[in-house]
Structures are given as C-alpha cells and as structure tokens.
Design an enzyme around this catalytic site. Structure first.
Site, PDB file in Angstrom:
ATOM      1  N   TYR A   1      48.310  27.041  29.458  1.00  0.00           N
ATOM      2  CA  TYR A   1      46.937  27.562  29.381  1.00  0.00           C
ATOM      3  C   TYR A   1      45.896  26.519  29.845  1.00  0.00           C
ATOM      4  CZ  TYR A   1      42.477  28.991  27.375  1.00  0.00           C
ATOM      5  OH  TYR A   1      41.139  29.271  27.202  1.00  0.00           O
TER       6      TYR A   1
ATOM      7  N   LYS B   1      43.328  26.448  33.265  1.00  0.00           N
ATOM      8  CA  LYS B   1      41.875  26.237  33.163  1.00  0.00           C
ATOM      9  C   LYS B   1      41.438  25.086  34.075  1.00  0.00           C
ATOM     10  CE  LYS B   1      41.125  29.705  30.875  1.00  0.00           C
ATOM     11  NZ  LYS B   1      40.127  30.732  31.181  1.00  0.00           N
TER      12      LYS B   1
HETATM   13  N1  LIG Z   1      38.120  31.671  22.277  1.00  0.00           N
HETATM   14  C1  LIG Z   1      38.011  30.387  22.590  1.00  0.00           C
HETATM   15  O1  LIG Z   1      37.979  29.517  21.702  1.00  0.00           O
HETATM   16  C2  LIG Z   1      37.884  29.993  24.033  1.00  0.00           C
HETATM   17  C3  LIG Z   1      37.665  28.619  24.320  1.00  0.00           C
HETATM   18  C4  LIG Z   1      37.546  28.231  25.650  1.00  0.00           C
HETATM   19  C5  LIG Z   1      37.627  29.175  26.652  1.00  0.00           C
HETATM   20  N2  LIG Z   1      37.834  30.492  26.354  1.00  0.00           N
HETATM   21  C6  LIG Z   1      37.900  31.445  27.461  1.00  0.00           C
HETATM   22  O2  LIG Z   1      37.053  32.547  27.183  1.00  0.00           O
HETATM   23  C7  LIG Z   1      37.527  33.703  27.880  1.00  0.00           C
HETATM   24  C8  LIG Z   1      37.563  34.883  26.935  1.00  0.00           C
HETATM   25  O3  LIG Z   1      38.525  34.633  25.942  1.00  0.00           O
HETATM   26  P1  LIG Z   1      38.455  35.218  24.470  1.00  0.00           P
HETATM   27  O4  LIG Z   1      38.477  34.045  23.572  1.00  0.00           O
HETATM   28  O5  LIG Z   1      37.385  36.220  24.356  1.00  0.00           O
HETATM   29  O6  LIG Z   1      39.909  35.863  24.414  1.00  0.00           O
HETATM   30  P2  LIG Z   1      40.415  37.337  24.075  1.00  0.00           P
HETATM   31  O7  LIG Z   1      39.704  37.839  22.876  1.00  0.00           O
HETATM   32  O8  LIG Z   1      41.895  37.194  24.043  1.00  0.00           O
HETATM   33  O9  LIG Z   1      39.968  38.190  25.351  1.00  0.00           O
HETATM   34  C9  LIG Z   1      40.621  38.048  26.579  1.00  0.00           C
HETATM   35  C10 LIG Z   1      40.358  39.249  27.439  1.00  0.00           C
HETATM   36  O10 LIG Z   1      41.093  39.096  28.660  1.00  0.00           O
HETATM   37  C11 LIG Z   1      41.777  40.305  28.899  1.00  0.00           C
HETATM   38  N3  LIG Z   1      42.967  40.178  29.719  1.00  0.00           N
HETATM   39  C12 LIG Z   1      44.112  39.526  29.429  1.00  0.00           C
HETATM   40  N4  LIG Z   1      45.012  39.744  30.397  1.00  0.00           N
HETATM   41  C13 LIG Z   1      44.434  40.555  31.316  1.00  0.00           C
HETATM   42  C14 LIG Z   1      44.860  41.144  32.527  1.00  0.00           C
HETATM   43  N5  LIG Z   1      46.098  40.999  32.989  1.00  0.00           N
HETATM   44  N6  LIG Z   1      43.983  41.915  33.225  1.00  0.00           N
HETATM   45  C15 LIG Z   1      42.732  42.119  32.753  1.00  0.00           C
HETATM   46  N7  LIG Z   1      42.277  41.607  31.598  1.00  0.00           N
HETATM   47  C16 LIG Z   1      43.125  40.833  30.885  1.00  0.00           C
HETATM   48  C17 LIG Z   1      42.139  40.821  27.507  1.00  0.00           C
HETATM   49  O11 LIG Z   1      42.512  42.201  27.560  1.00  0.00           O
HETATM   50  P3  LIG Z   1      43.479  42.817  26.430  1.00  0.00           P
HETATM   51  O12 LIG Z   1      42.660  43.010  25.201  1.00  0.00           O
HETATM   52  O13 LIG Z   1      43.923  44.107  27.051  1.00  0.00           O
HETATM   53  O14 LIG Z   1      44.596  41.845  26.222  1.00  0.00           O
HETATM   54  C18 LIG Z   1      40.823  40.573  26.806  1.00  0.00           C
HETATM   55  O15 LIG Z   1      39.915  41.580  27.110  1.00  0.00           O
HETATM   56  C19 LIG Z   1      38.880  33.306  28.452  1.00  0.00           C
HETATM   57  O16 LIG Z   1      38.725  32.975  29.813  1.00  0.00           O
HETATM   58  C20 LIG Z   1      39.269  32.073  27.662  1.00  0.00           C
HETATM   59  O17 LIG Z   1      40.122  31.231  28.387  1.00  0.00           O
HETATM   60  C21 LIG Z   1      37.959  30.909  25.063  1.00  0.00           C
END
Ligand SMILES: NC(=O)c1ccc[n+]([C@@H]2O[C@H](COP(=O)([O-])OP(=O)(O)OC[C@H]3O[C@@H](n4cnc5c(N)ncnc54)[C@H](OP(=O)(O)O)[C@@H]3O)[C@@H](O)[C@H]2O)c1
Length: 335
Positions: A200, A204
């Site tokens: 992961y 990134k």
């Molecule tokens: N949360 C953190 O602490 C954190 C920290 C740093 C960066 N980020 C970044 O923030 C962004 C959002 O993450 P989040 O924390 O909100 O995570 P999340 O709740 O897991 O949301 C991820 C989203 O991506 C979608 N996704 C996954 N695989 C996909 C695919 N094949 N095609 C289309 N959509 C897909 C998921 O859809 P499904 O629901 O259908 O699986 C979900 O809507 C990501 O880029 C993550 O790397 C998050």
C-alpha cells in the site's frame, strides 16, 4: 519531513472548509470511491456547497445509490448527484468512464480518491491488484480526463483541478524502487518477490512520482489545469478492512488517539480541489501546500531519475495492455 510532535499537532488541528458556495456554484465535480469514507464526505460537501453536478464514481452502483440517497437526505438537495460506474480493477472500465466523462459540459475538479490496501497477493489483468487500482488505473484516468479539464478551462475561463489522493506513508518506502529490475510494474507483480504488507505505501509513493511527472509534462501555463497530490492524514475509515486483526487493532488505537473523522479528512480533499496554481505538482496536506514534507530522496537528482523511470514504465505498461497514452494536442505525452 513531519516528526511525531508535528503529526500529533497537525492531526489535532481543526481544518477549514476552503471552497465556498461562490467557488463551487455552477461547477461539476467528480469524486472516485465516493460511496464511503473520505470520498463520500467530499462528495457530500460539494453537494451541500451548491455544486451543479457531482458525480459519485463507484465500482458498485448499488453502494453508490445508497450513498447518494443518504447525501440527498442529509443535504436536502434531491436534484443533484449522479452515480457512475467505475471499476479501477479494469482498464476497460476506466476507458468507458473516461468516454462518459468526455460528454460532460465541464469538469471543475476530478478527485481521484479511490484506492485499496490489500494483504493478500492477487493479479488483475496481469498486474498486482493494488498496483492496478491505485496507480495504473488512477493515472490512466488522469491522462484520459486531461483533455476535458483543459477544454473546460478554456471554455469556462476556470482553473480545473486534478487531485490524486495519496498518503504520507509513501515516505516510508525509501530505496524500495531502486532495488527493482526491469519494468517496475512487472517486477512488482511477481508474487515471489512481492512484500504485500508493504505494498500500500509503495503504491502511494508511485502515485506521488507519477503525479509529479504528469504535472511537469503539463504545466499550468499550457493547460490552465492544476494537478496535485493530497495526503488526508490518518482518518477513521474502512481503508484497513482487509488487514489482519493485530494490524487493525494497532491502527484502531492510533485512530482513536489521533485519527480525523472522515468528514475532517475530506476537508483536505476539498482544499486540494481549489488549491490553485501554487499547488501544481505539489504535495498538499492539512489544507496547505507542504512540499517541504517531500523527502530529499524524492526531490533530488536520483529521485527525479526514479520519477521519470516510474512514468516511462507506467506508459509502457498501459501501452502493452492496449491503452495508448496519447493526449491530443500535446506533444509531451511521452518521456
Ligand atoms: N483513511 C486514512 O487514514 C487515509 C490516510 C492516507 C490516505 N488515505 C487515502 O484516502 C483515500 C480514501 O480512502 P478512505 O480512507 O476513504 O478508504 P475507504 O473508506 O476504504 O474508501 C476507499 C474507496 O475506494 C473504493 N475502491 C476500492 N477499490 C476500487 C476499485 N477497484 N474501483 C473503484 N473504486 C474502488 C472503495 O469502494 P468499495 O466501497 O466498493 O470498496 C471506496 O469507495 C485513499 O486513496 C487512501 O489511500 C486514507
């Protein structure tokens, strides 16, 4: 680089909602992975701020419809919001989505938020799945969306933004790419040599290199389109849903102490979507441009070589799979 004290301080700082109803009014915004987590909150903000069109790009239309129903109920705007299918595990789905995107009158911002973190190795179209979703498909969509963003800039005298949601965990991957031989995407798709637990943050890092290269190929002076990479910080979402119990426990504890809510985290995406020309090619975090957080090993000469290598390998990887990387009207589409 951020130290621990800085991390605690920034995670606890109240973040502003930077776009205003007057910035957003009349605009069209696309948020990928908007059925949950940060993407959901970001799409909800755009709708509540008065955007004309908000496209919720999701791999499951059913989940997207359910999310939109909640957003409509919570914002009271029943006439706004569209659910479009986009599965980043399929390059053809990206192409189909991009064709649909091209039919829009305008795009003010494309927020490429969707990503996944896996703990099991799997291949999708011959590529390790998270590499495909987080990097190859994400960048193919960025490339395909650029002509529409440029046309929107010209026609509506606006400055569209292309935002890739990345992570500060990328900076833990020093030296990893330099250890790979041949095409990076092929090397990282070989099961025997893949450390999936570290994948992961590596995806990134690849996003950061690719965004920096794309931004350098397409300066705002040519396109009037701003391209940046945003780190939302540690947020309480379902991102670690595939991880093992111990990891989820550790992360859960950290989130309890330091985590932003998904709504708070989404404010960093909103900021990146209007951050302006100063953010072009830059790392944006905590609702500020934080280029100084990018470690020296990414910015120095050898980092720039790696950046060009990542881009060249990405282009070759897409082209090998039949997805040419020609952007009409721009000569600098290849390195
Ligand atoms: N949360 C953190 O602490 C954190 C920290 C740093 C960066 N980020 C970044 O923030 C962004 C959002 O993450 P989040 O924390 O909100 O995570 P999340 O709740 O897991 O949301 C991820 C989203 O991506 C979608 N996704 C996954 N695989 C996909 C695919 N094949 N095609 C289309 N959509 C897909 C998921 O859809 P499904 O629901 O259908 O699986 C979900 O809507 C990501 O880029 C993550 O790397 C998050």
């Amino acid at each position: 680089m951020a130290d621990l004290f800085d991390l605690v301080r920034t995670q606890r700082t109240q973040l502003p909602i930077v776009p205003t109803p007057s910035t957003v009014a009349g605009g069209t915004y696309i948020v990928t992975g908007a059925n949950t987590g940060l993407g959901f909150e970001c799409a909800k903000h755009f709708i509540s701020l008065g955007a004309s069109r908000v496209i919720i790009a999701v791999r499951s239309v059913q989940k997207g419809d359910a999310a939109l129903a909640i957003i409509r109920k919570e914002t009271g705007r029943y006439d706004v919001g569209e659910v479009w299918e986009l599965d980043l595990a399929s390059l053809d789905s990206v192409e189909a989505f991009a064709k649909r995107l091209d039919t829009l009158d305008r795009v003010d911002a494309l927020i490429e938020n969707a990503s996944l973190a896996l703990v099991q190795f799997s291949l999708t179209e011959g590529m390790e799945t998270s590499l495909m979703v987080n990097v190859a498909s994400t960048m193919l969509l960025a490339i395909r969306a650029l002509p529409k963003l440029r046309a929107s800039a010209k026609m509506f005298k606006i400055q569209p933004h292309l935002v890739v949601v990345t992570s500060g965990t990328a900076f833990s991957q020093k030296g990893v790419l330099e250890g790979t031989e041949g095409n990076i995407f092929d090397a990282l798709s070989a099961k025997g040599t893949t450390n999936i637990a570290e994948r992961y943050p590596l995806t990134k890092l690849l996003q950061i290199y690719a965004v920096r290269q794309l931004a350098s190929l397409f300066p705002v002076s040519d396109t009037n389109v701003v391209i940046n990479a945003v780190n939302p910080g540690l947020c309480t979402t379902e991102l670690a849903r595939n991880a093992g119990f111990i990891f989820r426990l550790q992360l859960g504890l950290m989130k309890l102490l330091l985590g932003r809510t998904a709504e708070e985290g989404s404010r960093t995406l909103l900021h990146a979507a209007v951050a302006g020309v100063a953010s072009h090619g830059k790392y944006v975090s905590d609702c500020r441009i934080k280029e100084d957080y990018i470690p020296e090993w990414i910015r120095d000469e050898s980092g720039c070589l790696t950046q060009r290598r990542v881009w060249g390998d990405l282009v070759k990887t897409l082209e090998t799979r039949g997805h040419t990387v020609d952007i009409p009207g721009h000569p600098a589409n290849k390195v």
